[in-house]
Design a protein around this motif. Structure first.
Motif, PDB file in Angstrom:
ATOM      1  N   LEU A 166       0.840  -1.197   0.000  1.00  0.00           N
ATOM      2  CA  LEU A 166       0.000   0.000   0.000  1.00  0.00           C
ATOM      3  C   LEU A 166       0.873   1.244   0.000  1.00  0.00           C
ATOM      4  O   LEU A 166       2.011   1.220   0.478  1.00  0.00           O
ATOM      5  CB  LEU A 166      -0.932   0.011   1.220  1.00  0.00           C
ATOM      6  CG  LEU A 166      -0.323  -0.093   2.620  1.00  0.00           C
ATOM      7  CD1 LEU A 166       0.090   1.280   3.172  1.00  0.00           C
ATOM      8  CD2 LEU A 166      -1.324  -0.728   3.583  1.00  0.00           C
ATOM      9  N   PRO A 167       0.372   2.330  -0.577  1.00  0.00           N
ATOM     10  CA  PRO A 167       1.119   3.590  -0.550  1.00  0.00           C
ATOM     11  C   PRO A 167       1.063   4.205   0.852  1.00  0.00           C
ATOM     12  O   PRO A 167       0.002   4.635   1.303  1.00  0.00           O
ATOM     13  CB  PRO A 167       0.385   4.479  -1.558  1.00  0.00           C
ATOM     14  CG  PRO A 167      -0.530   3.568  -2.319  1.00  0.00           C
ATOM     15  CD  PRO A 167      -0.847   2.435  -1.399  1.00  0.00           C
ATOM     16  N   ILE A 168       2.180   4.214   1.543  1.00  0.00           N
ATOM     17  CA  ILE A 168       2.250   4.772   2.885  1.00  0.00           C
ATOM     18  C   ILE A 168       2.204   6.296   2.808  1.00  0.00           C
ATOM     19  O   ILE A 168       2.829   6.904   1.945  1.00  0.00           O
ATOM     20  CB  ILE A 168       3.535   4.309   3.591  1.00  0.00           C
ATOM     21  CG1 ILE A 168       3.489   2.797   3.837  1.00  0.00           C
ATOM     22  CG2 ILE A 168       3.748   5.056   4.905  1.00  0.00           C
ATOM     23  CD1 ILE A 168       4.747   2.237   4.436  1.00  0.00           C
ATOM     24  N   GLY A 169       1.468   6.907   3.721  1.00  0.00           N
ATOM     25  CA  GLY A 169       1.392   8.358   3.751  1.00  0.00           C
ATOM     26  C   GLY A 169       1.058   8.871   5.133  1.00  0.00           C
ATOM     27  O   GLY A 169       0.811   8.096   6.058  1.00  0.00           O
ATOM     28  N   TYR A 170       1.066  10.182   5.280  1.00  0.00           N
ATOM     29  CA  TYR A 170       0.665  10.805   6.541  1.00  0.00           C
ATOM     30  C   TYR A 170      -0.104  12.083   6.219  1.00  0.00           C
ATOM     31  O   TYR A 170       0.059  12.678   5.150  1.00  0.00           O
ATOM     32  CB  TYR A 170       1.866  11.118   7.430  1.00  0.00           C
ATOM     33  CG  TYR A 170       2.750  12.240   6.936  1.00  0.00           C
ATOM     34  CD1 TYR A 170       2.529  13.560   7.320  1.00  0.00           C
ATOM     35  CD2 TYR A 170       3.822  11.979   6.083  1.00  0.00           C
ATOM     36  CE1 TYR A 170       3.324  14.590   6.849  1.00  0.00           C
ATOM     37  CE2 TYR A 170       4.632  12.994   5.618  1.00  0.00           C
ATOM     38  CZ  TYR A 170       4.375  14.300   6.001  1.00  0.00           C
ATOM     39  OH  TYR A 170       5.163  15.318   5.532  1.00  0.00           O
ATOM     40  N   HIS A 171      -0.964  12.496   7.127  1.00  0.00           N
ATOM     41  CA  HIS A 171      -1.712  13.746   6.971  1.00  0.00           C
ATOM     42  C   HIS A 171      -0.853  14.902   7.457  1.00  0.00           C
ATOM     43  O   HIS A 171      -0.392  14.924   8.601  1.00  0.00           O
ATOM     44  CB  HIS A 171      -3.025  13.686   7.750  1.00  0.00           C
ATOM     45  CG  HIS A 171      -4.045  12.801   7.108  1.00  0.00           C
ATOM     46  ND1 HIS A 171      -4.820  13.204   6.046  1.00  0.00           N
ATOM     47  CD2 HIS A 171      -4.394  11.518   7.346  1.00  0.00           C
ATOM     48  CE1 HIS A 171      -5.619  12.210   5.671  1.00  0.00           C
ATOM     49  NE2 HIS A 171      -5.370  11.173   6.443  1.00  0.00           N
ATOM     50  N   GLY A 172      -0.647  15.878   6.581  1.00  0.00           N
ATOM     51  CA  GLY A 172       0.149  17.041   6.920  1.00  0.00           C
ATOM     52  C   GLY A 172      -0.712  18.191   7.413  1.00  0.00           C
ATOM     53  O   GLY A 172      -1.869  18.008   7.806  1.00  0.00           O
ATOM     54  N   ARG A 173      -0.163  19.368   7.353  1.00  0.00           N
ATOM     55  CA  ARG A 173      -0.835  20.561   7.879  1.00  0.00           C
ATOM     56  C   ARG A 173      -1.062  21.540   6.730  1.00  0.00           C
ATOM     57  O   ARG A 173      -0.119  22.198   6.260  1.00  0.00           O
ATOM     58  CB  ARG A 173       0.000  21.188   8.988  1.00  0.00           C
ATOM     59  CG  ARG A 173      -0.727  22.232   9.806  1.00  0.00           C
ATOM     60  CD  ARG A 173       0.104  22.622  11.018  1.00  0.00           C
ATOM     61  NE  ARG A 173      -0.548  23.640  11.831  1.00  0.00           N
ATOM     62  CZ  ARG A 173      -1.435  23.386  12.779  1.00  0.00           C
ATOM     63  NH1 ARG A 173      -1.785  22.129  13.035  1.00  0.00           N
ATOM     64  NH2 ARG A 173      -1.966  24.376  13.485  1.00  0.00           N
ATOM     65  N   ALA A 174      -2.312  21.652   6.271  1.00  0.00           N
ATOM     66  CA  ALA A 174      -2.628  22.484   5.106  1.00  0.00           C
ATOM     67  C   ALA A 174      -2.293  23.945   5.341  1.00  0.00           C
ATOM     68  O   ALA A 174      -1.921  24.668   4.408  1.00  0.00           O
ATOM     69  CB  ALA A 174      -4.112  22.334   4.757  1.00  0.00           C
ATOM     70  N   GLY A 175      -2.405  24.397   6.592  1.00  0.00           N
ATOM     71  CA  GLY A 175      -2.179  25.807   6.887  1.00  0.00           C
ATOM     72  C   GLY A 175      -0.753  26.269   6.746  1.00  0.00           C
ATOM     73  O   GLY A 175      -0.491  27.474   6.750  1.00  0.00           O
TER      74      GLY A 175
END
Length: 424
Positions: A166-175
């Motif tokens: 699976l493509p590993i990822g993380y949620h970043g900070r849009a601001g």
């Protein structure tokens, strides 16, 4: 992608331009240079600019100029101060507007209509092109993931067991997504070197870059539904160049067990121009061979590998040329996985590829790889050395992609200069 989306095929455009007095178009539209006209007409990237007044306008770049679309294209969404409303219109309307802009710029009959709305790029100020809704960063390069796995987990397999499933990822900070040219303030936080007994608080000592390609979502999806790989181009409008600045010492101390946090969230720079997927048709190629075969929802039959070549400059000196074509996970697979649990897309979502690294030492997309975690600093032309970034350092990332008529065209640039840490 459909023929309609690729209706601005460069060869056809070049033919039309020649048949309608190329010299007149060249002098009035760009810079009396045939190559500038040809290369400029093809990509037609979108951005948001101002000319000294407070009001911002949506435009497209053509050669060394920008065309203000506010008054020349009959589309209300283009009279906004961000691209979001236009991004939400969808693939068919994107193609219609692209064809209309190409017609306006290539037919001398429109010169008087277009002329007053052309501005020299050197005289405008660029802004963040769209309001970022959510930001997700992936980890799609096998070379990069392997290199960092060896550094962060010595004595263990470099790739975690799930990486090829699976493509590993993380949620970043849009601001903290910022436009190119924004100063990057050195982040402060907890860091602990392996030879230190306890963590300390202070400015990062291992500030790094990450060369990435960002994907800009236009059409949203419903909560509880999944986006198929085959529907990638129905949702994603285009791409930006992206530098995911990273504080490696903060990152290595905090990332277990939940992953990147403060080591990543202080700044992510993107280029000011969004290059439509329609301009990347000639760049498409089959993705990397994947073993084991991904689960069905991740199978990409649309060939969304991309022949994009990056170049990284540190203080004006080229230090690396990462190739995107070898990325293990395609953007269509990233988008399918991002929504696999029913998470919805929103207009203005940004997701990034993760660091682009090739197999050679001069093809890596981060300093931690280029300098072997700081053990082998690079020497710059002025004789100074760098393991990681110092205050005042300037980083510029550029990229090119194949043009339909041969040669390559620029995807623009993303730049940033390191400013000293702010006092506590």
């Amino acid at each position: 992608m459909s023929n309609g989306v690729v209706s601005s095929d460069l060869q056809a455009v070049a033919s039309d331009v020649v048949s309608s007095d190329l010299q007149a178009v060249a002098s009035d539209v760009v810079s009396s240079d045939l190559q500038a006209v040809a290369s400029g007409l093809h990509p037609l990237p979108y951005g948001v600019f101002s000319t000294g007044a407070l009001h911002r306008h949506i435009g497209v770049a053509i050669g060394d100029q920008v065309l203000d679309l506010t008054s020349v294209v009959d589309e209300a969404a283009l009279r906004s101060t961000t691209l979001n409303a236009f991004l939400a219109l969808g693939r068919a309307r994107w193609a219609e507007v692209r064809a209309e802009i190409t017609e306006l710029l290539s037919d001398p009959a429109h010169r008087q209509r277009v002329g007053p709305y052309l501005h020299a790029l050197s005289e405008v100020q660029m802004h963040l092109p769209f309001d970022v809704a959510d930001y997700v960063d992936f980890y799609a390069s096998e070379q990069h993931a392997t290199n960092l796995g060896r550094m962060f987990r010595p004595g263990q397999p470099p790739l975690p067991p799930n990486w090829k499933h699976l493509p590993i990822g993380y949620h970043g900070r849009a601001g903290t997504v910022v436009p190119s040219g924004t100063a990057v303030v050195r982040p402060t936080g907890q860091r602990k070197a392996p030879d230190e007994q306890a963590p300390t608080d202070g400015p990062t000592r291992r500030l790094d870059i990450e060369v990435e390609l960002g994907y800009v979502v236009g059409v949203p999806s419903e909560l509880g539904t999944c986006v198929r790989t085959a529907d990638f181009a129905d949702h994603v409008f285009g791409v930006v160049l992206l530098n995911d600045w990273s504080a490696r010492d903060l990152q290595s101390w905090e990332y277990v067990p939940l992953g990147p946090f403060l080591g990543k969230s202080f700044a992510t720079s993107i280029s000011p121009w969004v290059v439509p997927l329609a301009a990347l048709e000639a760049a498409r190629l089959p993705g990397a061979a994947q073993d084991p075969e991904p689960l069905e929802y991740l199978r990409d039959t649309e060939n969304w590998g991309l022949d994009i070549e990056f170049e990284v400059e540190l203080n004006g000196q080229v230090i690396s040329r990462p190739p995107y074509r070898g990325m293990y996970w395609s953007p269509a697979q990233m988008l399918a996985h991002l929504t696999a649990n029913g998470a919805r897309l929103r207009t203005g979502d940004l997701f990034a590829s993760g660091t682009v690294s090739g197999p050679a030492r001069d093809q890596v997309g981060s300093l931690i790889e280029l300098t072997d975690a700081g053990r082998e600093p690079i020497t710059l032309a002025d004789g100074s050395t760098r393991a990681f970034l110092e205050d005042g350092d300037a980083v510029t990332i550029t990229a090119t992609a194949p043009s339909p008529a041969g040669g390559r065209f620029s995807l623009g640039a993303v730049t940033g200069t390191i400013a000293p840490a702010a006092p506590r």
